[in-house]
Motif scaffolding. Structure first.
Motif, PDB file in Angstrom:
ATOM      1  N   UNK A   1     -67.769   3.726  56.591  1.00 45.32           N
ATOM      2  CA  UNK A   1     -67.981   4.376  57.887  1.00 45.32           C
ATOM      3  C   UNK A   1     -69.440   4.741  58.151  1.00 45.32           C
TER       4      UNK A   1
ATOM      5  N   UNK B   1     -77.740  10.518  61.834  1.00 45.72           N
ATOM      6  CA  UNK B   1     -76.850  10.413  62.988  1.00 45.72           C
ATOM      7  C   UNK B   1     -75.523  11.098  62.691  1.00 45.72           C
ATOM      8  N   UNK B   2     -75.151  11.136  61.412  1.00 42.18           N
ATOM      9  CA  UNK B   2     -73.899  11.789  61.027  1.00 42.18           C
ATOM     10  C   UNK B   2     -73.936  13.279  61.373  1.00 42.18           C
TER      11      UNK B   2
ATOM     12  N   UNK C   1     -61.819   8.129  63.248  1.00 46.87           N
ATOM     13  CA  UNK C   1     -63.243   7.986  63.545  1.00 46.87           C
ATOM     14  C   UNK C   1     -63.362   7.721  65.043  1.00 46.87           C
TER      15      UNK C   1
ATOM     16  N   UNK D   1     -68.640   7.708  61.545  1.00 45.58           N
ATOM     17  CA  UNK D   1     -68.097   9.069  61.525  1.00 45.58           C
ATOM     18  C   UNK D   1     -69.222  10.079  61.706  1.00 45.58           C
ATOM     19  N   UNK D   2     -68.848  11.220  62.218  1.00 44.87           N
ATOM     20  CA  UNK D   2     -69.843  12.222  62.564  1.00 44.87           C
ATOM     21  C   UNK D   2     -69.303  13.607  62.270  1.00 44.87           C
ATOM     22  N   UNK D   3     -70.213  14.526  62.066  1.00 49.21           N
ATOM     23  CA  UNK D   3     -69.816  15.913  61.954  1.00 49.21           C
ATOM     24  C   UNK D   3     -69.342  16.351  63.332  1.00 49.21           C
ATOM     25  N   UNK D   4     -68.175  16.957  63.384  1.00 52.72           N
ATOM     26  CA  UNK D   4     -67.636  17.320  64.698  1.00 52.72           C
ATOM     27  C   UNK D   4     -68.153  18.684  65.127  1.00 52.72           C
TER      28      UNK D   4
END
Lengths: 352, 529, 188
Positions: B345, B428-429, B373, A11-14
C-alpha cells in the motif's frame, strides 16, 4: 477488466486538517471556561461574534476567489483563528472591535496572502496587534476578576455592554472599572507596568490594590493560564502540536525573565509572574504552534520558540505595551524563512 | 567503509541504530501469512515480458509457433546488463507482441505469449552441486543465465551486483519486508529457510565477505526462528531482529539501522563495503545453481479485504493477474471502483487491467475493499504542519520539495536534494491535507530526467549541425579552390605557351567572327531579295 | 598649503581606490559565455528553420541582436520562458506565424517507396539520414530532431513524421491529463 488507477501511497493516516483544527478548538475549552468563570460572559460573546465574522468573511472571499467555499470553511481554520482572537480580546470590548479585528485577520492577513497555508503572519495575532495599535483604549477594557469587583453582572449585562456600551442598569465601562478603593483596575500586567513607571519597585507594585485581595496576586489570571496549559498538554499528548515550539517558548521566557530579574530584581517581574500572567501560557500552546506562520524544521522551531519567549519578556519590560506575546509572534514570523533556511536537517548520505 | 568487527560486536550486544523519521502504518500481515505457500494450477496463457529487470533487454531467440520447454531461454544477449527471460512452463509460443506492462503506466511492452501444454516439461541446466570448487565466474554466469535479478523490488541484475570491484565487508540479507500486507518473504523464510541458507552459502563463496548479517523485522518471529535453525552452526552469519518501522526494509535505511553508517548520496552500498540481497533472491540463486532451474516462478502475496481467500502462491512469471484473482476469489462488488495494487500500500502501483502479468519484481497483489484503503480525496492547501519532515527517513524537507516540484522550479527542488527521495510514501501517508506528495516528486524527477535527456540530445544535434555546416563550408571552399586552381593553371599554361597559344585563340575568335558576319550578310542579302 | 594637502590626500585616495578597482576587475572577473552561446544553449537544436533563420545558431544570433524570443515552435513555452529569463524580458505566447507547439516526432522513410534520390539527405540539417544515390535511404532515429525539413524535398512523398510513443522509460507521471495517467486531484 480495466482497473482504476491511483497514486501511491494508497493508505493514509485518517486525520485531516479539519480534524486537527477542531482538536485545537476543543483544547481551548478549559481555558475559555476558566476565563468565563473569572471574567464573565463577555469572552463567550466575543468568541461567537468573531466566529460569525470569520466564517462570513472567509466564505465571501473564497466565493470572490472562485474557490470551493464549503471545503474552505470545513477546514475550520477560520473558526480557529476567530476563536483565538476572541479569547485575546477584552471581554467587554465593543462589538465593532472584534468584527474589525476578525475581518482584518481573515481578509487581509490570510486570504490576501493566498489563503490557508500561504499567510506569512499569524492571522489572530496580527489582527490583535492591529487592534491594539489602532484602538488602545478599547483594547485595555479588561475588568478585574469578577470575584474582586463590587458589581457583578450576568450574561445580558455583558451583551448589552458589548453592543451599547452600558450595562442593563446603566453603568458604563469606566464606572465598572473603578474598583474597591476608587483606583482604576486593570490587568496585573498593566498594574505592574504603571507601578514600575511611577517609580515603585516590583515588590511594591505587588502589594498594591489589585493584588491585595484575599485571592492572592492575580489568582484569576494564573488560573486561566493553568487551564490553557491543561488544554495544551492534551494537544501535545494527541500529537496535534509539536513539543518544540511551546516548550522552547516557555524556556525562553524563563531564561530571559530569570536573567533580567537577577540583573535588576526591582525592575522586572519574577519568572512565575511572567509565566502565569498575560498570554504566555495561552500563546505557548495555541499561538506559536500555528504551523502555517511558524518554522517547519525541528531546530528552527526551537529557535523560533526561544526567541518569542525572549521578545515577550523584553517587550514587557522595556516596551510600550504591557503584554507582548502578539508582538513577539509577529516579529518572529518575519524571521521564519531565514530560520528555516539555516536549520535544514542533514539529508541522508550528505555531509552536514 | 564500515568496520564489520565492531558492527558484529554491537549486533551481538543487541545494539541497533535509529534513522530519523519513518511511520507505523497498520501491519495487516495476518491476513495472508497464516497458510503455507499455495501451489496453483497453470493459467491458460502466460504473458512473459522480455524485459523484467533494470538494464537492457536481450534479443528474442524464439519464433511464433515454436514449442519451448520449461526453463528454456526466450531472450539472449552478450550485453552484461541484459538478463534473459525464460519460458515459465512448457508450451507453444503464440505471439510476440506488445502487451500491457506491469508498470504504473501500463504502456504495452514487447511480450512473449505462451500457451502451456500442461506437461510442465523442464529443461534443466547442468547442476553445479560442487560449486565450492568452481570458479566464481562460472557461478556468476549461471546466475545471469538463470535470469536472476533482485526480487526485492528494484530488479537489478544479481550477477552484476555479485561481481563488485571493491572489497566487501559484509553481505546483508534483507528479510525485513516492512511494507504492510506483504508476506511473501515471511512465508518463504518460514518454509524454505534451508534453501535460503544454501543461496547465502553460494553468495559467500562468490563474494567472500567478512561477515553476513540476516535482518528480519520483529513482527516475523517464526521466520526468525526458521532461519536461526538453518544457520545454527554457522559462525559467519549473524541473525538480527529489527524493530518494526516503515521503511526499515529500504536498502539505505537498513544499512543505517544495522551499521550506523550511511551510503554516500552519490554512491552505492558497496562504497561502504555492504551488499544487500533479498531472501527471495537467495532462494532463486540456490535453485539456479543446485537444481539447474531458471527463475520461472516466485512467491506472490494475494491479499486485501476484497479477496475471499487471501494467501501466498507460487506464481509462474507471466501469469496474468486475472488468474491469481480467480484463485483468491476476488469479489469486485466489495470495491467502489475496481482496483488492484501491485506491491504494497505504500509503494505499490495500480495495474491497468487484469491481463497484466506477474513479473520478477511482483511480490504482492493487494485488492482492498471500500473501507480498507479509500480513494484519496482532493488535496487541500498545505498548512506547513511539518509532519512530513518528521516522517521522512531521508531527512528531507518534503514541503519545500513539494512547493518547488509543483511550481516546476526543478533547480530549487534539486537544491533541496530531490534525488535523495526514495519515494517511500511516508510523507504523503501522514499529510493531513492529503497531498499526493510522492506523485509530485515522481513527476518532477521524471521531468528532470527528461529535460537532461533533451539537453543531451539537443547538444548532440547542435554538434552534428555545426559539423555539417563546417563540412559544407569546407566542401564549398574546396570546390572554389579547385576552380581557382584550374583557372590559374589554364592562365599559366597560356602564359607558358606564349603568343603561339594566344594567336591560336585569336585566330579561332577571328574565324568565328568572320563566320557570323558571313551568316549575317547572307541573311541580309536574303531579305534584300 | 592646505589646498595642497587636500589635493594630495584626494590624489592618494584616488590612486588607492583605482588600484583596488583595477585589482578586483582582474581578480573577480566573471567568465561569461558570450550571449549568443547562452541563447543557443537554450534553443532545442532541431535546426528546423521554422523561426525563419537557417538553424538555431543564426536565430540565437538574431535574438542577441534584438529579435523576438517567441518564434521557436519546437521549444514551445518552456524555451520562451527560459529565453525570457536569460534576456530579462517578459515571456510572450508563441508566435503562431511560425507554427504551433507539437508532440515530438521523428521522420520515418517508407523504405519500399524510396527511389534513392538523396534529396532528403541534402535537406537534413543534422546528417541523420543515411543512404546513397539509387540506394534506399533510412533515418537514424536517435539523431533525428524531427525538424520536418526532409518531408518537402521528397519527390515520391515517402517520408512520414511519426510521433514518438512514450515507453515505460520515458513516461512522465503526468498530473492526470493523458491516457493512462494516474488521476490525482490537486488544488490550483
Amino acid at each position: 477488466m480495466q482497473f482504476s488507477l491511483s497514486s501511491s501511497p494508497h493508505n493514509r493516516v485518517r486525520r485531516d486538517t479539519g480534524q486537527v483544527m477542531r482538536m485545537v478548538g476543543y483544547a481551548c475549552i478549559p481555558g475559555v471556561l476558566a476565563q468565563t468563570w473569572f471574567f464573565g460572559w463577555g469572552t463567550i460573546i466575543q468568541i461567537a461574534l468573531a466566529m460569525i465574522t470569520a466564517v462570513v468573511t472567509e466564505a465571501t472571499i473564497l466565493e470572490l476567489r472562485k474557490k470551493n467555499v464549503s471545503r474552505g470553511i470545513r477546514d475550520y481554520s477560520a473558526v480557529v483563528t476567530a476563536l483565538l482572537l476572541g479569547i485575546c480580546l477584552p471581554p467587554l470590548a465593543p462589538w465593532w472591535l472584534v468584527v474589525i479585528g476578525t475581518f482584518f485577520s481573515i481578509a487581509i492577513v490570510k486570504q490576501l496572502y493566498g489563503g490557508l497555508g500561504f499567510n506569512m503572519f499569524n492571522p489572530a495575532m496580527t489582527g490583535y496587534v492591529v487592534l491594539l495599535i489602532s484602538f488602545p483604549i478599547s483594547m485595555s477594557a479588561w475588568l478585574p476578576v469578577q470575584s474582586m469587583a463590587q458589581t457583578s453582572f450576568g450574561f445580558f449585562d455583558a451583551l448589552s455592554m458589548i453592543f451599547t456600551g452600558f450595562t442593563q442598569t446603566g453603568y458604563n465601562l469606566a464606572q465598572l472599572q473603578l474598583g474597591i478603593d476608587g483606583i482604576t483596575q486593570a490587568t496585573p500586567l498593566d498594574a505592574v507596568r504603571t507601578g514600575l513607571l511611577s517609580g515603585m519597585t516590583y515588590s511594591e507594585t505587588l502589594s498594591a490594590s489589585i493584588f491585595s485581595s484575599d485571592w492572592g496576586w492575580s489568582y484569576g489570571w494564573s488560573s486561566v493560564a493553568l487551564a490553557y496549559l491543561l488544554g495544551g498538554l492534551v494537544l501535545l499528548q494527541q500529537r496535534i502540536i509539536n513539543w518544540q515550539m511551546p516548550i522552547s517558548m516557555l524556556f525562553g521566557v524563563i531564561l530571559t525573565a530569570g536573567f533580567l530579574s537577577m540583573l535588576s530584581p526591582d525592575q522586572t517581574g519574577s519568572i512565575t509572574y511572567h509565566l502565569l500572567s498575560g498570554a504566555v501560557m495561552f500563546g505557548a500552546f495555541f499561538i506559536v504552534t500555528d504551523p502555517v506562520s511558524g518554522s517547519t524544521t525541528d531546530k528552527g522551531r526551537i529557535i523560533f520558540g526561544l526567541l518569542i519567549g525572549f521578545w515577550t519578556v523584553i517587550i514587557r519590560t522595556y516596551g510600550g505595551y504591557p503584554d507582548a506575546v502578539a508582538f513577539a509572534v509577529v516579529i518572529m514570523n518575519i524571521a521564519v524563512p531565514l530560520i528555516d533556511y539555516y536549520t535544514q536537517p542533514r539529508v541522508y548520505g550528505h555531509k552536514s | 567503509m564500515i568496520d564489520v568487527e565492531q558492527v558484529i560486536t554491537q549486533l551481538n550486544q543487541g545494539q541497533l541504530f535509529e534513522y530519523s523519521g519513518g511511520v507505523h502504518p497498520p501491519q495487516q500481515k495476518s491476513l495472508s501469512n497464516t497458510t503455507p505457500i499455495n501451489t496453483i494450477p497453470e493459467p491458460e496463457v502466460l504473458y512473459i515480458p522480455v524485459k523484467q529487470h533494470i538494464g537492457t533487454q536481450g534479443s528474442i531467440c524464439v519464433t511464433v509457433g515454436q514449442h519451448v520447454a520449461k526453463g528454456e531461454a526466450l531472450t539472449q544477449s552478450s550485453n552484461p546488463f541484459a538478463v534473459p527471460v525464460h519460458a515459465s512452463t512448457s508450451g507453444t509460443i503464440r505471439a510476440i507482441t506488445p502487451h500491457p506492462s506491469a508498470h504504473p503506466s501500463g504502456i504495452p511492452e514487447m511480450t512473449v505469449t505462451l500457451e502451456p501444454d500442461g506437461h510442465a516439461q523442464w529443461q534443466l541446466m547442468p547442476l553445479l552441486s560442487d560449486y565450492m570448487h568452481l570458479e566464481r565466474i562460472t557461478l556468476l554466469e549461471r546466475i545471469c543465465q538463470a535470469g536472476i535479478s533482485g526480487l526485492g523490488g528494484a530488479g537489478f541484475p544479481t550477477h552484476l551486483k555479485s561481481n563488485p570491484q571493491k572489497p566487501v565487508e559484509c553481505i546483508i540479507i534483507n528479510g525485513i519486508e516492512c511494507e504492510p500486507y506483504i508476506t511473501s518473504d515471511d512465508r518463504i523464510m518460514r518454509e524454505h529457510a534451508w534453501q535460503i541458507k544454501q543461496g547465502i552459502d553460494i553468495l559467500r563463496h562468490i563474494i567472500k565477505p567478512k561477515h553476513i548479517i540476516i535482518a528480519i523485522e520483529d513482527n516475523k518471529p517464526q521466520a526468525l526462528d526458521a532461519l536461526k535453525t538453518a544457520c545454527l552452526e554457522d559462525n559467519g552469519i549473524t541473525i538480527t531482529s529489527v524493530p518494526t518501522k516503515y521503511p526499515s526494509g529500504g536498502e539505505k535505511q537498513l544499512i543505517q539501522v544495522l551499521t550506523g553508517a550511511e551510503v554516500p548520496h552519490d554512491g552505492l552500498p558497496i562504497d561502504i563495503g555492504c551488499l544487500m540481497y533479498n531472501v527471495g533472491t537467495c532462494f532463486a540463486i540456490a535453485d539456479a545453481v543446485l537444481h539447474g532451474k531458471a527463475l520461472v516462478q516466485r512467491v506472490v502475496t494475494l491479499t486485501g479485504q476484497a479477496l475471499g481467500h487471501p494467501q501466498n502462491v507460487w506464481a509462474l512469471l507471466g501469469t496474468p493477474i486475472s488468474h491469481l484473482l480467480n484463485i483468491a476469489e476476488y469479489e469486485p462488488s466489495k470495491q467502489q471502483a475496481q482496483k488492484v495494487i501491485m506491491g504494497g500500500p505504500m509503494m505499490g502501483f495500480t495495474v491497468a487491467n487484469d491481463t497484466v502479468p506477474v513479473v520478477k519484481i511482483t511480490n504482492c497483489l493487494l485488492v482492498p475493499d471500500k473501507q480498507e484503503l479509500p480513494d484519496i480525496e482532493d488535496e487541500r492547501a498545505c498548512i506547513r504542519c511539518g509532519l512530513c519532515a518528521e516522517a521522512c527517513p531521508a531527512g528531507l524537507l518534503p514541503q519545500q520539495l513539494f512547493w518547488h516540484s509543483k511550481a516546476k522550479e526543478y533547480d530549487k527542488a534539486q537544491a533541496y536534494n530531490l534525488d535523495a527521495c526514495i519515494e517511500c510514501g511516508a510523507c504523503a501517508y501522514v499529510c493531513p491535507s492529503e497531498i499526493p506528495l510522492v506523485h509530485y516528486y515522481r513527476k518532477a524527477k521524471t521531468d528532470i530526467k527528461h529535460i537532461a535527456l533533451e539537453k543531451e540530445k539537443s547538444e548532440k544535434a547542435r554538434v552534428r549541425f555545426e559539423t555539417r555546416q563546417a563540412r559544407l563550408l569546407a566542401d564549398k571552399q574546396a570546390r572554389e579552390e579547385k576552380h581557382r586552381l584550374a583557372a590559374e593553371a589554364r592562365k599559366k599554361s597560356m602564359d607558358n605557351k606564349g603568343n603561339d597559344a594566344k594567336d591560336k585563340i585569336a585566330a579561332a575568335l577571328a574565324r568565328a567572327k568572320a563566320k557570323r558576319a558571313a551568316a549575317q550578310n547572307n541573311s541580309s542579302t536574303d531579305s534584300d531579295k | 598649503m592646505t589646498l595642497l594637502t587636500a589635493l594630495l590626500i584626494i590624489g592618494v585616495l584616488a590612486l588607492i581606490f583605482g588600484a583596488i578597482l583595477g585589482y578586483s576587475a582582474i581578480k573577480f572577473k566573471v567568465e561569461a559565455d558570450p550571449l549568443v552561446e547562452q541563447i543557443d544553449a537554450l534553443l532545442p537544436q532541431t535546426q528546423c528553420g521554422q523561426c525563419g533563420y537557417p538553424g538555431c545558431k543564426p536565430y540565437a544570433q538574431a535574438i542577441a541582436n534584438g529579435d523576438e524570443i517567441n518564434k521557436c515552435p519546437p521549444g514551445g513555452d518552456a524555451t520562451i520562458k527560459n529565453l525570457a529569463d536569460l534576456m530579462g524580458v517578459e515571456p510572450k505566447p508563441l508566435d503562431g506565424d511560425h507554427g504551433v507547439e507539437d508532440v515530438k516526432k521523428v521522420a520515418y522513410i517508407r523504405e519500399a517507396e524510396c527511389i534513392g534520390c538523396t534529396k532528403c539527405i541534402q535537406a537534413c540539417p543534422v546528417d541523420a539520414i543515411i543512404g546513397a544515390s539509387k540506394q534506399m535511404h533510412t533515418v537514424i532515429i536517435d539523431e533525428c530532431t524531427g525538424c520536418d525539413l526532409c518531408v518537402a524535398p521528397c519527390p515520391v512523398d515517402c517520408i512520414d513524421m511519426v510521433p514518438v510513443a512514450p515507453t515505460t522509460q520515458t513516461w512522465q507521471w503526468e498530473l492526470g491529463k493523458g491516457v493512462g495517467d494516474i488521476p490525482i486531484k490537486q488544488v490550483q
